[in-house]
Design a protein around this motif. Structure first.
Motif, PDB file in Angstrom:
ATOM      1  N   ASP A 207       0.832  -1.203   0.000  1.00 39.44           N
ATOM      2  CA  ASP A 207       0.000   0.000   0.000  1.00 39.44           C
ATOM      3  C   ASP A 207       0.869   1.256   0.000  1.00 39.44           C
ATOM      4  OD1 ASP A 207       0.811   0.622   2.663  1.00 39.44           O
ATOM      5  OD2 ASP A 207      -0.713  -0.728   3.443  1.00 39.44           O
ATOM      6  N   PRO A 241      -6.117  -1.106  -5.329  1.00 40.78           N
ATOM      7  CA  PRO A 241      -7.327  -1.544  -4.636  1.00 40.78           C
ATOM      8  C   PRO A 241      -8.490  -1.838  -5.574  1.00 40.78           C
ATOM      9  CG  PRO A 241      -6.884   0.793  -4.255  1.00 40.78           C
ATOM     10  CD  PRO A 241      -5.682   0.229  -4.901  1.00 40.78           C
ATOM     11  N   PRO A 247      -3.713  -5.490   0.112  1.00 45.65           N
ATOM     12  CA  PRO A 247      -2.666  -4.478  -0.122  1.00 45.65           C
ATOM     13  C   PRO A 247      -1.305  -5.073  -0.450  1.00 45.65           C
ATOM     14  CG  PRO A 247      -3.959  -3.931   1.828  1.00 45.65           C
ATOM     15  CD  PRO A 247      -4.342  -5.321   1.429  1.00 45.65           C
ATOM     16  N   TRP A 250      -0.575  -5.102  -4.151  1.00 41.95           N
ATOM     17  CA  TRP A 250      -0.528  -3.861  -4.927  1.00 41.95           C
ATOM     18  C   TRP A 250       0.881  -3.582  -5.442  1.00 41.95           C
ATOM     19  CZ3 TRP A 250      -3.633  -0.294  -1.077  1.00 41.95           C
ATOM     20  CH2 TRP A 250      -4.928  -0.825  -0.934  1.00 41.95           C
TER      21      TRP A 250
END
Length: 264
Positions: A207, A241, A247, A250
Motif C-alpha cells: 500500500d 485496490p 494491499p 498492490w
C-alpha cells in the motif's frame, strides 16, 4: 447509597475519574449532599460506570461516550461503537505502516533497489488535471478516476503525474490518466499528450503508506548514478485496490524523470 470511595472500589474507577465523569455529565451521582458536597451513588449505576470504563479503554472521546449513553436505540448505539472501532482499526493500520517504514529505514544494509532506465515515447491519454492541496490528493484522485472510468472504461493501468511543488509546498499540479486510443473531451476529461521522457523506474510493493520510503530510495539511486531530475514524477498503478483488495498484492511503478550528466 454508596459513597464515592465505595463506588470507586466496586467499579475500579478512581475517585478523580468519577469526579471528572460527573463534571462532564457522563455519570452524575444519585445524590449530592448540599451541605458537604459529598457524592453518593446507587448500585444500579454500576453497569453504566462499567460501560463508560470500557468505552474509555477503547479511547472513545468523552463527547462520543455521552452520545452513546444518551442514544436510546440499541442499533444506533452499536453503530456508533462500530464506527469508533473502525477508526481504531484504521489507526492501527497506519501505526503498522509507520513501524514497517521505520524498520526499513533503520536496516543497517538496505536491500538493493531494482531500478530500470526506460525511454518512454510521447503518449496521448485521457486525463483529468488540477492544482490540488496535498491533503486533498486522495479524495481528488478518487473522483477523477471515477470520471475517467465512466467515460473510457479500464483499457490499461491508470497513471498519475505529480509536480514537485505538491511535495515541497503542499500544493501542486496533479494529472491522472488512462491510456485510450481516442480520448474523449467531456466534463473534466480531455486529451493530453504526455511528452517523451527518460525515466528511472522502480516498483513499490504494497500500500501507499510506505511509498515515501521507496521514493527516498529511488531518489538516492538517482543521485548516486549522476542523473539529474527533470519534470514531474510519474506513477503507474499496475495493481491497486480496484484490482485486488489485498494491499500486499498492490504494485505501483514510480518513474523519476532523469537525464544523464555529461562526464566531468
Amino acid at each position: 447509597m454508596l459513597t464515592i470511595g465505595e463506588f470507586a472500589q466496586l467499579t475500579h474507577l478512581s475517585v478523580r475519574t468519577l469526579r471528572r465523569y460527573h463534571d462532564a455529565g457522563l455519570l452524575e451521582p444519585a445524590r449530592v449532599d448540599q451541605a458537604s458536597g459529598y457524592r453518593y451513588y446507587s448500585a444500579e449505576q454500576i453497569p453504566a460506570a462499567q460501560v463508560i470504563h470500557r468505552l474509555r479503554e477503547l479511547d472513545v472521546p468523552l463527547p462520543d461516550v455521552q452520545r452513546i449513553l444518551q442514544t436510546p436505540d440499541p442499533g444506533t448505539r452499536a453503530g456508533l461503537v462500530a464506527d469508533h472501532l473502525q477508526r481504531l482499526e484504521d489507526q492501527l493500520e497506519r501505526t503498522r505502516a509507520a513501524v514497517t517504514s521505520l524498520q526499513r529505514l533503520l536496516r543497517p544494509e538496505p536491500a538493493t533497489l531494482d531500478v530500470e532506465l526506460r525511454a518512454v515515447p510521447a503518449t496521448t491519454v485521457a486525463a483529468v488535471e488540477a492544482t490540488v492541496e496535498l491533503d486533498d490528493v486522495l479524495a481528488w484522485y478518487s473522483g477523477a478516476m471515477a470520471e475517467l472510468d465512466a467515460l473510457v472504461g479500464t483499457p490499461g493501468p491508470p497513471g498519475g503525474l505529480y509536480d514537485n511543488e505538491l511535495f515541497t509546498t503542499g500544493r501542486g499540479r496533479v494529472l491522472v490518466h488512462r491510456p485510450v486510443t481516442a480520448p474523449p473531451r467531456t466534463g473534466r476529461v480531455h486529451p493530453v499528450t504526455l511528452p517523451a521522457v527518460e525515466l528511472a523506474v522502480t516498483t513499490h510493493v504494497g500500500d501507499h503508506d510506505t511509498i515515501d520510503v521507496t521514493y527516498g530510495e529511488l531518489g538516492s539511486w538517482v543521485v548516486e548514478h549522476t542523473l539529474a531530475v527533470a519534470g514531474p514524477v510519474r506513477e503507474t498503478y499496475l495493481v491497486g485496490p480496484r484490482d485486488d483488495p489485498d494491499p500486499t498484492a498492490w504494485r505501483t511503478e514510480i518513474g523519476w524523470p532523469v537525464f544523464r550528466l555529461a562526464p566531468g
